[in-house]
Design a protein around this motif. Structure first.
Motif, PDB file in Angstrom:
ATOM      1  N   PRO A   1      24.215   4.057 -26.788  1.00  0.00           N
ATOM      2  CA  PRO A   1      25.662   3.939 -26.981  1.00  0.00           C
ATOM      3  C   PRO A   1      25.978   2.873 -28.040  1.00  0.00           C
ATOM      4  O   PRO A   1      25.230   1.912 -28.199  1.00  0.00           O
ATOM      5  CB  PRO A   1      26.160   3.516 -25.597  1.00  0.00           C
ATOM      6  N   SER A   2      27.059   3.034 -28.732  1.00  0.00           N
ATOM      7  CA  SER A   2      27.420   2.124 -29.825  1.00  0.00           C
ATOM      8  C   SER A   2      27.566   0.678 -29.360  1.00  0.00           C
ATOM      9  O   SER A   2      27.427  -0.258 -30.158  1.00  0.00           O
ATOM     10  CB  SER A   2      28.728   2.584 -30.480  1.00  0.00           C
ATOM     11  N   SER A   3      27.827   0.495 -28.082  1.00  0.00           N
ATOM     12  CA  SER A   3      27.982  -0.871 -27.545  1.00  0.00           C
ATOM     13  C   SER A   3      26.640  -1.572 -27.350  1.00  0.00           C
ATOM     14  O   SER A   3      26.588  -2.791 -27.159  1.00  0.00           O
ATOM     15  CB  SER A   3      28.729  -0.824 -26.210  1.00  0.00           C
ATOM     16  N   ILE A   4      25.553  -0.806 -27.394  1.00  0.00           N
ATOM     17  CA  ILE A   4      24.209  -1.370 -27.201  1.00  0.00           C
ATOM     18  C   ILE A   4      23.587  -1.626 -28.569  1.00  0.00           C
ATOM     19  O   ILE A   4      23.152  -0.701 -29.253  1.00  0.00           O
ATOM     20  CB  ILE A   4      23.311  -0.418 -26.384  1.00  0.00           C
TER      21      ILE A   4
ATOM     22  N   ASN B   1      20.379  -6.673 -22.465  1.00  0.00           N
ATOM     23  CA  ASN B   1      20.303  -5.961 -21.189  1.00  0.00           C
ATOM     24  C   ASN B   1      18.962  -5.235 -21.127  1.00  0.00           C
ATOM     25  O   ASN B   1      18.779  -4.216 -21.779  1.00  0.00           O
ATOM     26  CB  ASN B   1      21.461  -4.964 -21.065  1.00  0.00           C
ATOM     27  N   ARG B   2      18.040  -5.763 -20.358  1.00  0.00           N
ATOM     28  CA  ARG B   2      16.697  -5.175 -20.356  1.00  0.00           C
ATOM     29  C   ARG B   2      16.673  -3.774 -19.756  1.00  0.00           C
ATOM     30  O   ARG B   2      15.768  -2.995 -20.034  1.00  0.00           O
ATOM     31  CB  ARG B   2      15.696  -6.098 -19.641  1.00  0.00           C
ATOM     32  N   ASN B   3      17.665  -3.433 -18.945  1.00  0.00           N
ATOM     33  CA  ASN B   3      17.730  -2.085 -18.382  1.00  0.00           C
ATOM     34  C   ASN B   3      18.229  -1.054 -19.388  1.00  0.00           C
ATOM     35  O   ASN B   3      17.964   0.140 -19.255  1.00  0.00           O
ATOM     36  CB  ASN B   3      18.631  -2.063 -17.160  1.00  0.00           C
ATOM     37  N   MET B   4      18.965  -1.537 -20.377  1.00  0.00           N
ATOM     38  CA  MET B   4      19.499  -0.646 -21.408  1.00  0.00           C
ATOM     39  C   MET B   4      19.478  -1.403 -22.736  1.00  0.00           C
ATOM     40  O   MET B   4      20.516  -1.829 -23.241  1.00  0.00           O
ATOM     41  CB  MET B   4      20.920  -0.192 -21.050  1.00  0.00           C
ATOM     42  N   SER B   5      18.300  -1.561 -23.276  1.00  0.00           N
ATOM     43  CA  SER B   5      18.114  -2.329 -24.503  1.00  0.00           C
ATOM     44  C   SER B   5      18.048  -1.396 -25.707  1.00  0.00           C
ATOM     45  O   SER B   5      17.665  -0.233 -25.596  1.00  0.00           O
ATOM     46  CB  SER B   5      16.820  -3.147 -24.399  1.00  0.00           C
ATOM     47  N   LYS B   6      18.441  -1.930 -26.850  1.00  0.00           N
ATOM     48  CA  LYS B   6      18.324  -1.152 -28.086  1.00  0.00           C
ATOM     49  C   LYS B   6      16.851  -1.004 -28.480  1.00  0.00           C
ATOM     50  O   LYS B   6      16.456  -0.005 -29.063  1.00  0.00           O
ATOM     51  CB  LYS B   6      19.098  -1.851 -29.212  1.00  0.00           C
ATOM     52  N   TYR B   7      16.052  -2.024 -28.114  1.00  0.00           N
ATOM     53  CA  TYR B   7      14.628  -2.021 -28.479  1.00  0.00           C
ATOM     54  C   TYR B   7      13.765  -2.328 -27.249  1.00  0.00           C
ATOM     55  O   TYR B   7      14.191  -3.044 -26.340  1.00  0.00           O
ATOM     56  CB  TYR B   7      14.343  -3.072 -29.556  1.00  0.00           C
ATOM     57  N   TYR B   8      12.553  -1.796 -27.268  1.00  0.00           N
ATOM     58  CA  TYR B   8      11.552  -2.105 -26.254  1.00  0.00           C
ATOM     59  C   TYR B   8      10.202  -2.274 -26.952  1.00  0.00           C
ATOM     60  O   TYR B   8       9.945  -1.655 -27.992  1.00  0.00           O
ATOM     61  CB  TYR B   8      11.439  -0.982 -25.218  1.00  0.00           C
TER      62      TYR B   8
ATOM     63  N   LYS C   1      20.925  12.059 -22.753  1.00  0.00           N
ATOM     64  CA  LYS C   1      20.905  12.262 -24.199  1.00  0.00           C
ATOM     65  C   LYS C   1      21.079  10.948 -24.962  1.00  0.00           C
ATOM     66  O   LYS C   1      20.852  10.902 -26.177  1.00  0.00           O
ATOM     67  CB  LYS C   1      21.994  13.241 -24.617  1.00  0.00           C
ATOM     68  N   LYS C   2      21.455   9.883 -24.245  1.00  0.00           N
ATOM     69  CA  LYS C   2      21.617   8.567 -24.878  1.00  0.00           C
ATOM     70  C   LYS C   2      20.306   7.777 -24.912  1.00  0.00           C
ATOM     71  O   LYS C   2      20.289   6.610 -25.287  1.00  0.00           O
ATOM     72  CB  LYS C   2      22.688   7.757 -24.141  1.00  0.00           C
ATOM     73  N   PHE C   3      19.231   8.435 -24.536  1.00  0.00           N
ATOM     74  CA  PHE C   3      17.911   7.815 -24.602  1.00  0.00           C
ATOM     75  C   PHE C   3      17.033   8.643 -25.537  1.00  0.00           C
ATOM     76  O   PHE C   3      16.706   9.789 -25.246  1.00  0.00           O
ATOM     77  CB  PHE C   3      17.270   7.750 -23.214  1.00  0.00           C
ATOM     78  N   ASN C   4      16.685   8.070 -26.659  1.00  0.00           N
ATOM     79  CA  ASN C   4      15.813   8.747 -27.617  1.00  0.00           C
ATOM     80  C   ASN C   4      14.943   7.685 -28.296  1.00  0.00           C
ATOM     81  O   ASN C   4      15.332   7.088 -29.292  1.00  0.00           O
ATOM     82  CB  ASN C   4      16.630   9.512 -28.661  1.00  0.00           C
TER      83      ASN C   4
END
Length: 236
Positions: free
Chosen positions: A111-114, A119-126, A156-159
Motif C-alpha cells: 500500500p502507498s502508506s507503506i 512495521n515488521r508485520n507489513m514492511s516495504k523491505y525484508y 494482491k498487496k504482497f508481491n
C-alpha cells in the motif's frame, strides 16, 4: 565449580582483548588510509563509516547483544567462482547446506502508506536468509505475511521481489555479495528459512559485510539477537 569459574574468567579476558583490538583498530581507522592490511594473506580490511573495520564493528555489535559463538573468515576475491564444496572447506562449514546468504526483498505492491520498515508485520523491505543449496520460494513468504496481517490487507498487496542492488546497498550499507543482516544501516525485518534452523550442527555461515568476509554464527544466538520470522520458504 572451579571449572565454571575458570571459564567465566577466560570469557572476561577474551572480551577485554576484543575490546582492546577494537580500540586499536578505531585509532588506525582515524589515522590511516581507508584500507588497512590485515597482515595475513594480503587481503585488506576496509574502514567503514564508524571509523573501524567491518569485522571489529560487527564483533562488538554481536558481543554487545549476547552473541558469543561466532567467527569471521577472510576469503579470496574469487570466492564466488568456487564450488560450494570448496567454499565449505575454506570457511570450515559443516556441510554445503550450512552455507547461506542474505537477500533483500521489496514488496512492490505494498500500500502507498507503506514506505519503510517501521512495521515488521507489513514492511516495504525484508531480508531473507536462505541456503545456497535451496531454492527460495517467494510465494510462501507472501502467504506468511498475508496470514501475519490476519487477512486485513488484500493478498494482491504482497508481491516480493529482489530489491534493486542500489536500494539494497542504501538500506544495508553493504555491497552485493557482502550483504549481511548484522549491523545494517536500516533495521529491516529478517526472515530466516526454517531449513537453516533444522541444520545439525546448528552453526551456519553467511556474508560478513564485505565481499571477501564471511561470518559463522550459532543459530540459536542468531535467533535470540535478531528475533527473525522463521518461515519455511525454500525447497531443495
Amino acid at each position: 565449580m572451579e571449572t565454571t569459574a575458570a571459564l567465566s574468567e577466560l570469557e572476561r579476558v577474551q572480551t577485554q582483548i576484543l575490546q582492546r583490538i577494537s580500540d586499536l583498530e578505531l585509532l588506525a581507522g582515524i589515522t590511516q588510509s581507508p584500507s588497512v592490511s590485515d597482515g595475513g594473506d594480503g587481503a585488506t580490511s576496509k574502514v567503514n563509516f564508524s571509523g573501524t573495520t567491518t569485522e571489529a564493528r560487527l564483533s562488538n555489535l554481536l558481543l554487545e547483544n549476547g552473541v558469543k559463538d561466532f567467527k569471521f573468515k577472510r576469503v579470496s576475491f574469487d570466492y564466488y567462482d568456487w564450488s560450494l564444496e570448496t567454499r565449505r572447506d575454506v570457511v570450515g562449514a559443516a556441510s554445503i547446506h550450512h552455507l547461506c546468504k542474505s537477500i533483500v526483498l521489496v514488496n512492490t505492491q505494498a500500500p502507498s502508506s507503506i514506505t519503510d520498515c517501521s512495521n515488521r508485520n507489513m514492511s516495504k523491505y525484508y531480508v531473507v536468509v536462505v541456503q545456497y543449496t535451496a531454492r527460495f520460494n517467494a510465494e510462501t513468504v507472501k502467504n506468511f505475511l498475508y496470514s501475519l496481517n490476519d487477512g486485513k490487507i488484500p493478498k494482491k498487496k504482497f508481491n516480493l521481489r529482489l530489491a534493486p542492488e542500489e536500494s539494497s546497498r542504501m538500506l544495508t550499507g553493504y555491497e552485493h555479495n557482502g550483504v549481511t543482516c548484522i549491523g545494517m544501516k536500516t533495521d529491516i525485518p529478517v526472515i530466516l528459512d526454517e531449513a537453516i534452523v533444522k541444520l545439525n550442527p546448528d552453526f551456519f555461515w553467511l556474508g560478513g559485510g564485505e565481499i571477501d568476509l564471511k561470518l559463522g554464527i550459532r543459530t540459536s544466538e542468531f535467533i535470540n539477537y535478531l528475533n527473525p520470522f522463521i518461515v519455511s520458504c525454500s525447497s531443495s
